[in-house]
Structures are given as C-alpha cells and as structure tokens.
Scaffold this active site. Structure first.
Site, PDB file in Angstrom:
ATOM      1  N   GLY A 152      29.634  31.421  30.425  1.00 42.10           N
ATOM      2  CA  GLY A 152      28.995  32.123  31.551  1.00 42.10           C
ATOM      3  C   GLY A 152      28.008  33.153  31.039  1.00 42.10           C
ATOM      4  CE1 TYR A 191      35.847  35.454  41.374  1.00 40.74           C
ATOM      5  CE2 TYR A 191      36.089  37.279  42.900  1.00 40.74           C
ATOM      6  CZ  TYR A 191      35.736  36.799  41.657  1.00 40.74           C
ATOM      7  OH  TYR A 191      35.268  37.674  40.708  1.00 40.74           O
ATOM      8  CE  LYS A 215      37.965  36.075  38.754  1.00 40.32           C
ATOM      9  NZ  LYS A 215      37.499  35.659  37.414  1.00 40.32           N
TER      10      LYS A 215
END
Ligand code: SER
Length: 313
Positions: free
Chosen positions: A8, A139, A143
């Site tokens: 990333g 999301y 996590k």
C-alpha cells in the site's frame, strides 16, 4: 541492515511513510509495493503486486531478503461499504498472507488498525484500551478480525507484529482516499480550487484526528521500541487531536476568511456517529513514549501549505 517492504506504498499513509523510511534506512533498503495508484515520479525500488497473491508476496520477500513489512494495503470505511467482499478479501486475507509469510521467514510486521474497530456500544469519550469492539462497517469488522489475528500470531507463533488504531490521518502527499475522516483533507482542495466546500458530515461530527507527520513518527517509534515494551499485541489506542468540521473551518478561516462551507450529511455521517470522539491512548504513551507534536492550528497550516504547493505544480 533492515530491508523493508511497504505494501500500500502509494496510499494515504504509504506515500509519507516510504519517504521517511528511505531517509532513515536508505533508498536501496525500502521496497515499495503498489497496485493501482503508483506515482510516476516515485524514486526508489518499486514492485507491483497484490497482497492477496501469497506466492507473489513470498517471492518478493525472498528476492529482497525482507526483514520488516509495513503492511498498509487495504480498503477504508467508505470504499469498504461499496465493496464489502473485496474489503474482507484484501483486509483480512491479505493480512493473513503477510502474517503467514512473517511466521515462516521471521519478519517483523506493522499493520494498521483504526478507530473503525470501535462501534456504537463503545464509549464515545476517552475510550479505554480494552473496550467493546462491535463495529458496524465491514472495514471495522476487518480491523477487529485483524487485531485478533495479530495477537494470535504473536502468542501462538511468536510473530513480532505491532499495530496502532489510527485515528483520521490528514496528510497531503497522497490524494485523499475513500474514508469518512477524509473530509478534513478534501476540504483544503475545496478551499484552494473553489473557495467553497460541501461537507458530507454534520458540522458537529467530532472525530479523533492526527496530522500525518505525527502518525509516521509514532508508527516508526512503535516499530523501533524494544519488544519487552510492547504490552498490547492487538492494537494500541493512538490519538492526538479531536475536532469537528466546524472547528476545522474556524481554523481555516484564520487563513481564508471568505471560505464558504455548507453541510450536506450523507451515509458517511452514520459511519462517523458509530465511532468515538476522543481516545485514551495512555498505554502507548507509557509503553513506548508516544507524544504528538501537531495541534489543529499547526496541522491546518501544514495542510494548507502542502496542498497549495501540490496544486501549483
Ligand atoms: N480514515 C479512516 C476512514 O475514515 C478511519 O480509519 O475510513
């Protein structure tokens, strides 16, 4: 010498982190892995690939004799709601690939969690390190899963994996991404391009935030701390400032008094409301000396100058 892989590498955090790691450890020791958003002007070692492809990741680790991975590749809250299956695949399966490779090759790992791991049942203020984690976004679900996976790999296999629950991070090197807190970056583009901005959150939506330089400093400090100082192997609460859109606008108006802002909250407001407003990060401060430098005033000036210079290019 360390050889570091950053996945990333061209995202919100990677765009700043890679430069800092290059300065610290030398350009030849940092391998930047990108996929769709590679910056043409990048200088350094560049590889293209997908963290879901474990065999390709293994080849990279061997090719460069990697000793540390900053695994940043992932979808954010808004992007995740658009494509939940993809968010799970990249955020969870991608992390598991990296942890398995770390286990087999004795690699130290950094992986970011987020305030999105919290949810409506978490206290809104001064959230303690150990608290209710019932997020409402995919999301956030990815996590919480990732945090537990990291702790499991540490306890079961001794993988030295470290993590921070990032608040909204505000930097200018990358283009703003598909996150809920990113209004605080988009607003500067509105200011500099149109002297106007329509905010997708309510003016009183208070969220934990941090200037990017602080986040990078904290991330590297966590990775450099001696192992015995790391008492949290899920993910550390990590915080600096908290503000509302109205408070940010008031800061911006010190620079540009005529700035016009309107509010048109959409589904992102619900995401913001499911997250806490302030975070108790005393564990990070006690364990490895975390201390931020940027308040909202310094952050506003830095973002304004940075985005102005970027748009002038
Ligand atoms: N900046 C992120 C988001 O808004 C929070 O981790 O999705």
């Amino acid at each position: 010498m360390k050889r570091i892989l950053v996945t990333g590498a061209f995202g919100l955090v990677g765009s700043d982190l890679v430069l800092e790691l290059q300065k610290k450890y030398g350009q030849d020791n940092i391998i930047a892995l990108g996929r769709s958003t590679i910056d043409d002007s990048f200088q350094g070692i560049l590889e293209q690939g997908d963290v879901r492809d474990k065999a390709a990741m293994e080849l990279l680790v061997r090719k460069y004799d990697i000793s540390e991975i900053y695994h940043l590749a992932g979808l954010l809250s808004v992007g995740g709601e658009k494509q939940p299956d993809l968010a799970w695949d990249v955020n969870v399966n991608g992390l598991k690939n990296i942890l398995d490779i770390a286990k087999e090759n004795k690699i130290k790992v950094f992986w970011p969690s987020s305030i999105a791991a919290f949810g409506p049942t978490t206290p809104k203020e001064n959230v303690p390190q150990h608290t209710s984690l019932e997020p409402s976004t995919i999301y956030g679900v990815s996590k919480v899963t990732g945090e537990l996976l990291c702790q499991y790999y540490f306890k079961r296999y001794g993988v030295d994996v470290r993590s921070l629950r990032y608040p909204g991070l505000n930097g200018y090197k990358a283009a703003p991404g598909d996150g809920t807190t990113e209004y605080a970056i988009h607003i500067f583009y509105g200011l500099l391009q149109n002297n106007a901005y329509e905010c997708f959150l309510k003016e009183d939506a208070r969220l934990p935030m941090m200037y990017m330089d602080d986040a990078i400093k904290g991330t590297i400090a966590l990775m450099e701390a001696p192992s015995e100082k790391i008492s949290v192997r899920t993910s550390y609460n990590f915080s600096a400032i908290s503000f509302t859109p109205a408070e940010l606008v008031a800061e911006i108006k010190k620079i540009a008094p005529d700035f016009q802002v309107t509010y048109k909250p959409d589904s992102r407001q619900q995401i913001a409301e499911s997250w806490p407003q302030t975070i108790d990060d005393s564990k990070a401060r006690e364990d490895w000396g975390w201390q931020e430098e940027f308040d909202i005033n310094k952050m506003t000036q830095a973002l304004y100058e940075g985005i102005k210079a970027k748009l002038a290019k």
